[in-house]
Design an enzyme around this catalytic site. Sequence first.
Site, PDB file in Angstrom:
ATOM      1  CG  ASP A 871       6.358 -26.510 -29.427  1.00 54.96           C
ATOM      2  OD1 ASP A 871       6.959 -27.393 -28.792  1.00 54.96           O
ATOM      3  OD2 ASP A 871       5.736 -25.583 -28.887  1.00 54.96           O
ATOM      4  CG  ASN A 879      13.839 -24.631 -19.602  1.00 58.42           C
ATOM      5  OD1 ASN A 879      14.945 -24.281 -20.008  1.00 58.42           O
ATOM      6  ND2 ASN A 879      12.709 -24.132 -20.104  1.00 58.42           N
ATOM      7  CG  ASP A 888      17.612 -18.512 -21.699  1.00 55.81           C
ATOM      8  OD1 ASP A 888      17.907 -17.750 -20.757  1.00 55.81           O
ATOM      9  OD2 ASP A 888      16.439 -18.893 -21.936  1.00 55.81           O
ATOM     10  CD  GLU A 914       8.050 -24.668 -25.432  1.00 56.17           C
ATOM     11  OE1 GLU A 914       8.285 -23.617 -24.797  1.00 56.17           O
ATOM     12  OE2 GLU A 914       7.257 -25.549 -25.052  1.00 56.17           O
TER      13      GLU A 914
END
Length: 996
Positions: A871, A879, A888, A914
Site C-alpha cells: 500500500d 491526489n 496515476d 493504491e
Amino acid sequence: MHWIKNWRNTVSCSKYLMLCSVFFLASPGAGAVASAEPAIKLNNYFQESWTTRDGLPHNTINSISQSDDGYLWIATWEGLARFNGRSFTIKGRGKQTGLPDSGIRAIARDNAGALLVVGSRGGFARRATAGWQHWPALNVLLNAVAEDSHGGYWLASEGQGLFYQHTDGSRRQYTTTDGLPSNVVHSVLVDTAGRVWIGSGRGVAVITPDLPDSITTLTNVPPIPVFALLQQRDSLLFGTERGLYQWQAGNTSLLRPELAQMPVSALLQRNDELWIGTTDRGLLRLTAGVLEQLTIDAGLPNNRILSLYQDREDSVWVGTNGGLFRLREAPFVTYDTERGLAGDYVRAVLAHSDGSIWVGSSQGLNRINGQQIEQLDLSAYSRGQSVLSLSEAADGSVWIGTYTDGALLWRNGRVERHLHRDNGLLTNEVRAVLPDANGVWVGTAQGLNYVSANGVTAYGTQHGLPAPFIMALYQHTDGRLFIGTGGGVAIMQTDGSISALDFSALDGAEYAFGFTPDPLLDLLWMTTDRGLVAYNLADAGLSMLGRNVGLPFDKLFQAVADNSHHLWISSNRGILRLQRDNLTAVLTGKQDSLAYELFGESDGMQSSQANGGSMSAAALAADGAVWFATSKGVSWVQPGILQRFASHVPPVVIEGLRVNGAELSLQQDIVLAPGANRLEFAFAGLGFVMPQRIQYRSQLIGFDDDWIDRGSQNVAEYTNLPPGDYQLKVAAAYPQGGWSEHHANIRFTILPYYWQQPLFWALLTSCLVLLLVLALRWRLLQLKYRQQQLQQQVAEKTVELQRQADYLTAADLDRSKLLEQLKIQAQEFALQARLDALTGLANRRAFDEALARECARSRRAKLPLTLVLLDIDHFKHVNDTYNHSIGDEILKLVASLISSHCREDDTFARWGGEEFALLLPNTSALVARDICERIRQAIMLTDCSAVAPGLKLTISMGIAEYAGEAQHERLLSRSDSALYQAKKHGRNRIDIALPM
C-alpha cells in the site's frame, strides 16, 4: 501487536537479599501478615517487562489501575497508556479526555468503579465505560485523588495544599494556614470510617468526619515526606522517606525495626502479603515474617518503584523508573545455574523413587530435594562431568551415562562402578542406560553393550541394529527390548534375535529419541524426527501422528504421560501437551487432527528449546510434576495448575472497525453507507496471564447461523454483506477454560443503494410490464405489415439469390477473413479483461485465479508460498496536493519499480486504488521479507521530481506465508492484517503475519 519482552522466570538466590530470617511480628499489626509461608517464593515468579520499545509512551510508570471493562491503565509523563495484553493505546490531552497536559501522575478508582485521573497542570478527569468527564484544571501538579462517601473528591497537590471538589463543582483549598503540615501533599486516603488521611511533605495529617474543618497532625510520625498510604483490616500504613509506620487504635509506631530507614514509595496488600516499593532499593515482600527483596540485579528494570497494583488475575504490576514490570505465576518453573545447577545445558532428568529429581547437564550432576539443590561430584571418574543419560536400578542406585567417560554407578553416596572403553564398552559416549535383574544395557554412539557377571556383550548393525547410534532403551513387561537408534527402532526378542521395525511408510522417520508405554491403549509411544509413532504392542501395527494430523513441527524428543494420562512431549520449539480424549479419537479415526497446546518462554521456561537424543529427556515425578531437560536449565510443570489458569475468564471488548480499509469510530447502532462491502472488526480478550493463548469466537447475527471459532486470531472480516441490520457478538476464553458470559457486541446497519430498495424494484417491475404490453402491440402491427409485403419480398429475394450465387466463391473468402479478424479481436479482448488499464499489471480477477492456482500447487507439492499486500503511504495526500493525473503517474511509476524486482514466476497485480498484491511461489516469509525490503528501499529512494517536485514516496507491506489453509481467503486476511499493523506502527515498514 509485536512486543519486545524481557522474560525471566527464575531469579538467583544470590541476587535477592533475604533481609530477615523467619521472624513473626510482635507488633499490634501482626494480623496483617499470615502465619503461613507464601505459595510461591519471590524468586519463582515469572517476570516480564515493557518499555518504550514495546509501545509505552514513557518509561516512568507513575500509577497503575484496571477499569471495569478489563483494560489495564498505566500513568506516565507522556500520556495514559491503555493495555489490552498485546498492545498499548495512548490517551493524552485533548477533547476526548479534557486533560490540559499529557503528564499523568495518578490513577484511582471511584466508588462506582470508574477511573479518576490526575496529573500535570491540575488536570482532573473521570473515565467510565460510557466515556470521559473532566473538571476545570487547577494549574498545579496533582499527585493523588480519592473520593469520599459523599461523592466529593480530595485532590493532593504539589505545593498548593489539599483541594476538595464538591459534588456541585465548587472547590475548597486547605493549606498550612488551615493546619496542614506542608503545602506539598504526596498522597491522600479516605478510610472506611470516613477519615481523610493526608501524606504531606512533613508528615501525616488527618481530617475526621466530626471535625471537617480541623486538621490534626500525627506527632509520632517524623516530619518527613509521606509517599504512600494503605488501609489494612484495622490499621493504616504510612510509607515515608525514612521508614514504614503503622497506625492502629490511635497509636503510631514503626512496623518493623529493619524498615526504619527504608524509603517507602508504594504499598500493596495482596492476600496476606505486604508488598513494599522503595525509592532506591527495589521491591520488598513481607509474608509470614519473611522479608524478601528484588532489585535491578534480579530482573527489575529499575530500583525506583513508583506504583504497585494487583490485577484481577492476581498478577502484581510494578511501576518503575525504567518501565512496567510484572510478576505472575506461570505454569512452568525453571532451575538453572543461578539457582544452583552445575550447568544450564541439561540433557537428562530422572525422577527417583525416593522423590528426588536427578539432573544431568553438560557441567555435572545435581540432585533436587524440594527446594534444595545438591551437586554430586563425579570429577574422580569423569573429567568433563558431562552427563548424557540417567537410569535408576531396582535397589535405588543410579546409572549415569557420560559424554566422554563411559557409565558410572552411583550408590551409597559415591561412584561404585565405572564402565568405559578400556573394560569393554564400544565407546565412552553413553546415551542410554537400562539396568535389569542380571546386568545393565548400555547404549553408546557406536552400538549396544550388555554388561553382566558373564562379561560384556556387544551388538551392532551386523546383529540387526538399523544404526549403531543408540539414543533410547525400553524393556517391556514381556521381556522385549526396544532400541531407539539414529536409523529407526529395533526389537530384541527374549531369544536374543534383533529385528528392525519397518519405518518406510512413516513419512521418512529415522531417529527414534524415546519410548513411553501406554497401558490404557496397549501402545508404545515412540518419539521420532517425523512425529509421534504409535506402536501396537499386540499386533505390531504402526501409526504416524505428525504433520498429517496437524502437529506444528516434526522433531519430538521425549513423551511423558501425566497422572491424567495426557501426553507431554518435548521438542526444540517448546513443550506440546496432547489431550487424552483427542489423542484416542485421532488414533481411532473419529477425528482428523490433533489439538495441542504449545508452551515456551512465555509460560515460565527460560528456553523453549528442550533437549533430546539421550535417555531420558523428561520424567514424571512422584508429586505429578513433569520435568524436562532444556538448553537453559531443567523446567517442570504441575499439570493441575493449568486448570487454575483456565478458571480465569477474560473479558472481551471490540476495539476497532475498518470499513473499506478506513478506520471508523466505534459506537452502538452504527449506520453504514451503501457500498460498505469490506468490514474488519478487531477485538481483544483482556486477559494478561496468557494473552497470546486467548481463544476467540464470533457470531454475526443476521449472517452467521452459529458461532465461528477464530482460534487466537483477534480479527473478524466480512465482505460483500447484503444491506440489512446486523449484530456482531464476540466471546473469549483461555484454553480449556469457559467462554466469557458477557459478550462484546456491536450493532450496525448497512444501507442499500436505491436500486436495492423494494420500492425501486416495484416501480421497475411496473415499467417492464407496461413496456411488454406496448412491445406486444407493436409486434402484432409489424406482423400484419410484414404479411402484406411477403409476396413482393419473395420475388425480390429470388432475383437476389441468383445474384448472390454468382458471387458465392468471393463471399466465402471474405467470410474466412472476417472470422480470423473476429478471433484475433476476441483474444485481445480476453487479455484486456485480465489487465489493469492504468498500470498494465494483472488485475484483481487475474490475481484471484493465480492465487487459487498457486495455493493448490503449494498444498499439493508442499512448497512454500508467500503473499505480500503493498500500500502506497499517504496516497490520498498525493491526489489532494497535486491532482489525480499525477496520482496515476505515481501508480504507474510504483508499478514499474516493483515489477523490476519480480521474477518470471511471480504474480504482481494491482489490488485496487493504491494497493498492490505480490504472489511469490516457492518463497518463504523470511526470503520474501528480503525481497520486500529491497522494494521498500527502492521506492523510498526514488526521485519523483520529474512527476511531482518535492514528492517522497514510501510503501507499507504485509507478508503472510501460506500454511495450507483450504480457503485461500484466510491467507489474504492474514496478509491484510500484517499490512494494517505495518501502517498502524508508522508506515514505511514491513510486518509479517504470525503463522497459523
